[in-house]
Design an enzyme around this catalytic site. Structure first.
Site, PDB file in Angstrom:
ATOM      1  N   TRP A  19      47.410  44.722  52.415  1.00  0.00           N
ATOM      2  CA  TRP A  19      47.901  43.413  51.995  1.00  0.00           C
ATOM      3  C   TRP A  19      49.301  43.139  52.520  1.00  0.00           C
ATOM      4  O   TRP A  19      49.602  42.031  52.964  1.00  0.00           O
ATOM      5  CB  TRP A  19      47.853  43.319  50.479  1.00  0.00           C
ATOM      6  CG  TRP A  19      48.032  41.951  49.902  1.00  0.00           C
ATOM      7  CD1 TRP A  19      48.763  41.633  48.807  1.00  0.00           C
ATOM      8  CD2 TRP A  19      47.468  40.714  50.356  1.00  0.00           C
ATOM      9  NE1 TRP A  19      48.705  40.277  48.556  1.00  0.00           N
ATOM     10  CE2 TRP A  19      47.914  39.688  49.493  1.00  0.00           C
ATOM     11  CE3 TRP A  19      46.639  40.364  51.433  1.00  0.00           C
ATOM     12  CZ2 TRP A  19      47.565  38.354  49.658  1.00  0.00           C
ATOM     13  CZ3 TRP A  19      46.290  39.029  51.601  1.00  0.00           C
ATOM     14  CH2 TRP A  19      46.747  38.043  50.721  1.00  0.00           C
ATOM     15  N   GLY A 153      46.141  35.516  44.209  1.00  0.00           N
ATOM     16  CA  GLY A 153      45.081  34.558  44.482  1.00  0.00           C
ATOM     17  C   GLY A 153      43.876  35.215  45.110  1.00  0.00           C
ATOM     18  O   GLY A 153      43.889  36.409  45.432  1.00  0.00           O
ATOM     19  N   LYS A 208      40.493  40.965  36.740  1.00  0.00           N
ATOM     20  CA  LYS A 208      39.347  40.611  37.591  1.00  0.00           C
ATOM     21  C   LYS A 208      38.793  41.825  38.308  1.00  0.00           C
ATOM     22  O   LYS A 208      37.599  41.897  38.612  1.00  0.00           O
ATOM     23  CB  LYS A 208      39.738  39.514  38.581  1.00  0.00           C
ATOM     24  CG  LYS A 208      40.905  39.868  39.518  1.00  0.00           C
ATOM     25  CD  LYS A 208      40.476  40.381  40.860  1.00  0.00           C
ATOM     26  CE  LYS A 208      41.663  40.768  41.722  1.00  0.00           C
ATOM     27  NZ  LYS A 208      41.271  41.213  43.062  1.00  0.00           N
ATOM     28  N   ARG A 272      36.326  46.050  47.243  1.00  0.00           N
ATOM     29  CA  ARG A 272      36.211  47.486  46.973  1.00  0.00           C
ATOM     30  C   ARG A 272      35.803  47.750  45.532  1.00  0.00           C
ATOM     31  O   ARG A 272      35.084  48.712  45.246  1.00  0.00           O
ATOM     32  CB  ARG A 272      37.532  48.183  47.290  1.00  0.00           C
ATOM     33  CG  ARG A 272      37.860  48.210  48.771  1.00  0.00           C
ATOM     34  CD  ARG A 272      39.250  48.730  49.044  1.00  0.00           C
ATOM     35  NE  ARG A 272      40.269  47.818  48.535  1.00  0.00           N
ATOM     36  CZ  ARG A 272      41.571  47.955  48.752  1.00  0.00           C
ATOM     37  NH1 ARG A 272      42.019  48.970  49.460  1.00  0.00           N
ATOM     38  NH2 ARG A 272      42.437  47.091  48.267  1.00  0.00           N
ATOM     39  N   ASN A 273      36.254  46.901  44.617  1.00  0.00           N
ATOM     40  CA  ASN A 273      35.883  47.074  43.216  1.00  0.00           C
ATOM     41  C   ASN A 273      34.388  46.840  43.016  1.00  0.00           C
ATOM     42  O   ASN A 273      33.723  47.609  42.314  1.00  0.00           O
ATOM     43  CB  ASN A 273      36.697  46.117  42.344  1.00  0.00           C
ATOM     44  CG  ASN A 273      38.169  46.487  42.313  1.00  0.00           C
ATOM     45  OD1 ASN A 273      38.568  47.425  41.647  1.00  0.00           O
ATOM     46  ND2 ASN A 273      38.979  45.765  43.073  1.00  0.00           N
ATOM     47  N   GLU A 297      41.292  49.287  42.462  1.00  0.00           N
ATOM     48  CA  GLU A 297      42.287  49.129  41.399  1.00  0.00           C
ATOM     49  C   GLU A 297      41.626  49.003  40.034  1.00  0.00           C
ATOM     50  O   GLU A 297      42.196  49.408  39.018  1.00  0.00           O
ATOM     51  CB  GLU A 297      43.152  47.898  41.682  1.00  0.00           C
ATOM     52  CG  GLU A 297      44.378  47.774  40.801  1.00  0.00           C
ATOM     53  CD  GLU A 297      45.332  48.949  40.927  1.00  0.00           C
ATOM     54  OE1 GLU A 297      45.748  49.477  39.883  1.00  0.00           O
ATOM     55  OE2 GLU A 297      45.653  49.330  42.063  1.00  0.00           O
TER      56      GLU A 297
END
Length: 354
Positions: A19, A153, A208, A272-273, A297
């Site tokens: 990121w 976002g 999220k 990835r989650n 995460e």
């Protein structure tokens, strides 16, 4: 009022993960930008290859983007006018405390304490269950002149690095942070919206990830798109309840950093989650998934989120089910059955009260 016709900024992006690299690439298309990496070897590789071979392989980085492993050099790159500078933190939640302490020490020595700072990490600190703005406050307090905020976002780093369209939200109590981030990124493929709801924006970005793991588990069990839609919707209610208890505004969760980020992370192929959830639903063990190099995460912060919610008396049934599957050996289908067996209740405004 936000404006985008400010003079050119000098931007230092601290943290060369996926990121941080993506935002540095986007910023460098508009302003002089330097990306700071923690290791000299990584900085050298970035400079020579013009590619982040570890985190964004195959994505060419703009020729104008500069690199360094020297934090002092990165801060010197900003110049001497804090009104024409911006620091973007691309470090994970676990690195927030240390990097903010470094900035609180080094920026005053340069007369640059007023330089706007924005972080991009999402999640809760594992041990303390603090959100990023709480970590910052604990690390540096209300340091006179320091202005900070969060940038978040629905965004996958690879797409941003490639210059594909994205909409982001910058949240801060300081107008100069919002102005700087907007000037740095808004235009062409990036649209920036402004908010003052820091806890709401951070809560959306944190929870999220956990809900996306749940959606992945559901998809891995082949429970269908109806089930996924139910998890997203009820996950949004969960997120809103939790956020309100921490002082967030309810309308924030209907925006980019709430519903938008949740939908992307729960359904996107680059998530990835969701991928971890898919593997769990298909029968793989969490330890085996993590050993293969997958990071998520939502796995790291699920227990911290649940502990923080319990301390506030907030109910998070989906998060609780995810924790049971990931850490307590509960079979995925058993956790689903437990969710379905919960008492019927009314849906509506009373459903999200803390």
């Amino acid at each position: 009022m936000v404006t985008t016709n400010a003079p050119s900024l000098r931007i230092a992006v601290l943290g060369a993960g996926s990121w941080g690299t993506a935002l540095a690439a986007a910023a460098s298309r508009r302003h002089p930008t330097l990306l700071w990496a923690r290791g000299a070897a990584q900085a050298a590789s970035l400079s020579i290859e013009r590619e982040n071979t570890r985190y964004l392989p195959g994505v060419a980085l703009p020729a104008a983007l500069r690199f360094s492993a020297d934090l002092d050099q990165a801060l010197d790159f900003l110049g001497t006018d804090p009104d024409q500078a911006l620091i973007i933190l691309g470090v994970p939640v676990a690195g927030m405390s240390s990097i903010m302490a470094e900035l609180a020490l080094r920026l005053p020595l340069r007369g640059m304490i007023r330089t706007p700072i924005v972080w991009t990490c999402k999640g809760f600190e594992t041990d303390s269950a603090r959100l990023p703005h709480e970590i910052v406050h604990a690390s540096v307090g209300e340091l006179a002149g320091m202005a900070c905020g969060v940038l978040s976002g629905p965004s996958f780093a690879r797409e941003v690095a490639q210059g594909l369209p994205v909409a982001l939200t910058v949240a801060s109590r300081h107008e100069r942070v919002i102005r700087a981030v907007t000037a740095a990124l808004h235009g062409a493929a990036v649209r920036v919206y402004a908010s003052q709801d820091v806890p709401g924006v951070e809560m959306g970005g944190a929870l999220k990830n956990v809900i996306a793991v749940a959606c992945g588990i559901s998809d891995g069990l082949a429970l269908g798109t109806n089930a996924r839609a139910a998890l997203i919707t009820r996950g949004l209610a969960e997120m809103t309840r939790f956020g309100l208890a921490l002082g967030a505004r309810a309308d924030t969760f209907a925006g980019l950093t709430g519903l938008g980020d949740l939908v992307l992370t729960a359904t996107g192929e680059l998530s990835r989650n969701r991928r971890v959830g898919l593997e769990i639903g298909a029968g793989r063990k969490l330890d085996d998934i993590l050993a293969s190099g997958v990071t998520a995460e939502g796995v790291r912060c699920a227990r911290a989120a649940l502990a923080r919610a319990h301390s506030l008396g907030v109910e998070l049934p989906i998060t609780e089910a995810v924790c049971a599957v990931l850490f307590e050996g509960v079979a995925p289908m058993t956790a689903v059955s437990a969710l379905l067996a919960r008492e019927a209740r009314q849906e509506g405004s009373t459903d999200v009260q803390p």
